[in-house]
Design an enzyme around this catalytic site. Structure first.
Site, PDB file in Angstrom:
ATOM      1  N   ASN A   1     -26.704  23.854 -21.308  1.00  0.00           N
ATOM      2  CA  ASN A   1     -26.632  25.359 -22.119  1.00  0.00           C
ATOM      3  C   ASN A   1     -27.878  25.364 -22.985  1.00  0.00           C
ATOM      4  O   ASN A   1     -28.440  26.463 -23.296  1.00  0.00           O
ATOM      5  CB  ASN A   1     -25.486  25.020 -23.103  1.00  0.00           C
ATOM      6  CG  ASN A   1     -25.509  26.016 -24.301  1.00  0.00           C
ATOM      7  OD1 ASN A   1     -25.285  27.322 -24.029  1.00  0.00           O
ATOM      8  ND2 ASN A   1     -26.062  25.755 -25.335  1.00  0.00           N
TER       9      ASN A   1
ATOM     10  N   GLY B   1     -27.763  21.234 -26.561  1.00  0.00           N
ATOM     11  CA  GLY B   1     -27.895  22.466 -27.536  1.00  0.00           C
ATOM     12  C   GLY B   1     -26.757  22.958 -28.087  1.00  0.00           C
ATOM     13  O   GLY B   1     -26.492  24.165 -28.160  1.00  0.00           O
ATOM     14  N   ALA B   2     -25.992  22.158 -28.769  1.00  0.00           N
ATOM     15  CA  ALA B   2     -24.531  22.641 -28.985  1.00  0.00           C
ATOM     16  C   ALA B   2     -24.296  22.772 -30.681  1.00  0.00           C
ATOM     17  O   ALA B   2     -23.373  22.956 -31.033  1.00  0.00           O
ATOM     18  CB  ALA B   2     -23.645  21.907 -28.404  1.00  0.00           C
TER      19      ALA B   2
ATOM     20  N   ALA C   1     -37.542  34.523 -15.275  1.00  0.00           N
ATOM     21  CA  ALA C   1     -37.938  33.513 -14.186  1.00  0.00           C
ATOM     22  C   ALA C   1     -37.439  32.130 -14.109  1.00  0.00           C
ATOM     23  O   ALA C   1     -36.808  31.596 -13.412  1.00  0.00           O
ATOM     24  CB  ALA C   1     -39.505  33.325 -13.861  1.00  0.00           C
TER      25      ALA C   1
ATOM     26  N   TYR D   1     -38.567  34.437 -19.220  1.00  0.00           N
ATOM     27  CA  TYR D   1     -37.215  33.935 -19.435  1.00  0.00           C
ATOM     28  C   TYR D   1     -36.255  34.280 -18.016  1.00  0.00           C
ATOM     29  O   TYR D   1     -35.706  33.521 -17.675  1.00  0.00           O
ATOM     30  CB  TYR D   1     -36.666  34.641 -20.590  1.00  0.00           C
ATOM     31  CG  TYR D   1     -35.116  34.431 -20.997  1.00  0.00           C
ATOM     32  CD1 TYR D   1     -34.966  33.264 -21.508  1.00  0.00           C
ATOM     33  CD2 TYR D   1     -34.033  35.558 -20.704  1.00  0.00           C
ATOM     34  CE1 TYR D   1     -33.468  33.188 -22.057  1.00  0.00           C
ATOM     35  CE2 TYR D   1     -32.778  35.198 -21.136  1.00  0.00           C
ATOM     36  CZ  TYR D   1     -32.614  34.080 -21.766  1.00  0.00           C
ATOM     37  OH  TYR D   1     -31.141  33.810 -22.118  1.00  0.00           O
TER      38      TYR D   1
ATOM     39  N   LYS E   1     -34.512  31.670 -15.625  1.00  0.00           N
ATOM     40  CA  LYS E   1     -33.092  31.822 -15.517  1.00  0.00           C
ATOM     41  C   LYS E   1     -32.635  32.091 -14.205  1.00  0.00           C
ATOM     42  O   LYS E   1     -31.502  31.704 -13.573  1.00  0.00           O
ATOM     43  CB  LYS E   1     -32.483  33.056 -16.499  1.00  0.00           C
ATOM     44  CG  LYS E   1     -32.551  32.493 -17.822  1.00  0.00           C
ATOM     45  CD  LYS E   1     -31.827  31.366 -18.085  1.00  0.00           C
ATOM     46  CE  LYS E   1     -31.376  31.142 -19.768  1.00  0.00           C
ATOM     47  NZ  LYS E   1     -30.901  29.788 -19.987  1.00  0.00           N
TER      48      LYS E   1
END
Ligand code: NAI
Length: 251
Positions: A93, A13-14, A160, A158, A162
């Site tokens: 990421n 995801g860059a 949960a 989100y 992370k």
């Protein structure tokens, strides 16, 4: 100082945001970079980033690949190994947020966030540990969030996902430490990227900033610097940790 000279890193995801800053930071330190983007609309940005990285004197390639799809991760890592020969560093990421109050959240919304933010970390890590075990070296860095540690109203999925990343990170560190593979997480606070564009200006932003000891949001580069530390030998005795990069918001 070139902290990653001659190494090869994967960054998911860059095409923008933190991932893009990490790719640029790594390349500036002599690291070859294979990175992913997901959508057709990111293609142009991804190709531009590929050129910027090459201009920094390293080998770089953009791959359109969905981190939340097991088969796609498998073929992506195989392609990288063919093209680059090895994988020394993996930065998981890619991530999304789909905020909603629990009363309104659908199972589909919940599953999408868990799939992109947590399952992807398992999918990618499972692939990269094979070459890392062979080479008896590796650094895996997972992008968690302060929200995974403290929770937030409207962000249960989100948070949960992370928090799951943190537990996964500790387990991988224990499982693979004896193979000289390190695995750490970063827990950023608010970072100025597209994900947090709703916080950009105005009263809302000022209210959030007032609660941050450093008095500002992070730049993507602030997070890239922590990622560089964890990727490099400067952190050779650090594993299973979650480094907070939140301007002191958690104290
Ligand atoms: P962003 O939204 O600017 O970038 C995320 C990137 O991931 C986008 O390019 C997107 O296309 C890509 N992506 C999404 N799903 C994907 C998939 N299935 N496969 C491959 N790529 C995919 O967000 P930002 O801020 O750069 O976030 C990066 C990471 O940092 C995320 O994991 C996010 O949860 C985390 N983070 C961000 C914070 C912030 O305040 N911006 C705070 C804490 C953590």
């Amino acid at each position: 100082m070139n902290l990653l000279q001659g190494k090869t890193a994967i960054v998911t995801g860059a095409a923008r945001g933190i991932g893009e800053a990490v790719a640029l930071k790594f390349a500036a330190h002599g690291c070859n970079v294979a990175f992913t983007y997901i959508s057709d609309s990111s293609k142009e940005k991804a190709e531009a980033l590929e050129q910027k990285l090459i201009a920094l004197g390293v080998k770089a390639k953009a791959y359109q690949s969905n981190a939340a799809n097991f088969a796609a991760c498998e073929s992506f890592v195989n392609d990288v190994l063919k093209e680059f020969g090895n994988v020394d560093i993996c930065v998981n990421n890619a991530g999304i947020s789909k905020d909603n109050l629990l009363l309104r959240m659908t199972p589909e919304q919940w599953n999408e966030v868990i799939n992109v933010n947590l399952n992807s970390v398992f999918y990618m890590t499972k692939q990269v540990i094979k070459p890392m075990m062979k080479a008896r070296t590796g650094s895996i860095i997972n992008m968690s969030s302060i929200i995974g540690e403290i929770g937030n109203a409207g962000q249960s999925s989100y948070a949960a996902s992370k928090a799951g990343v943190i537990g996964f990170t500790k387990s991988v560190a224990k499982e693979l430490g004896s193979r000289n593979i390190r695995c750490n997480a970063i827990a950023p606070g608010f970072v100025e990227t597209d994900m947090t564009s709703y916080l950009k200006d105005g009263e809302g932003a000022d209210k959030y900033k007032a609660g941050i000891p450093l008095g500002r949001f992070a730049s993507a580069e602030d997070i890239a610097n922590v990622t560089l530390f964890l990727a490099s030998d400067l952190s050779s005795y650090v594993t299973g940790q979650t480094i907070s990069a939140c301007g002191g918001l958690n104290i």
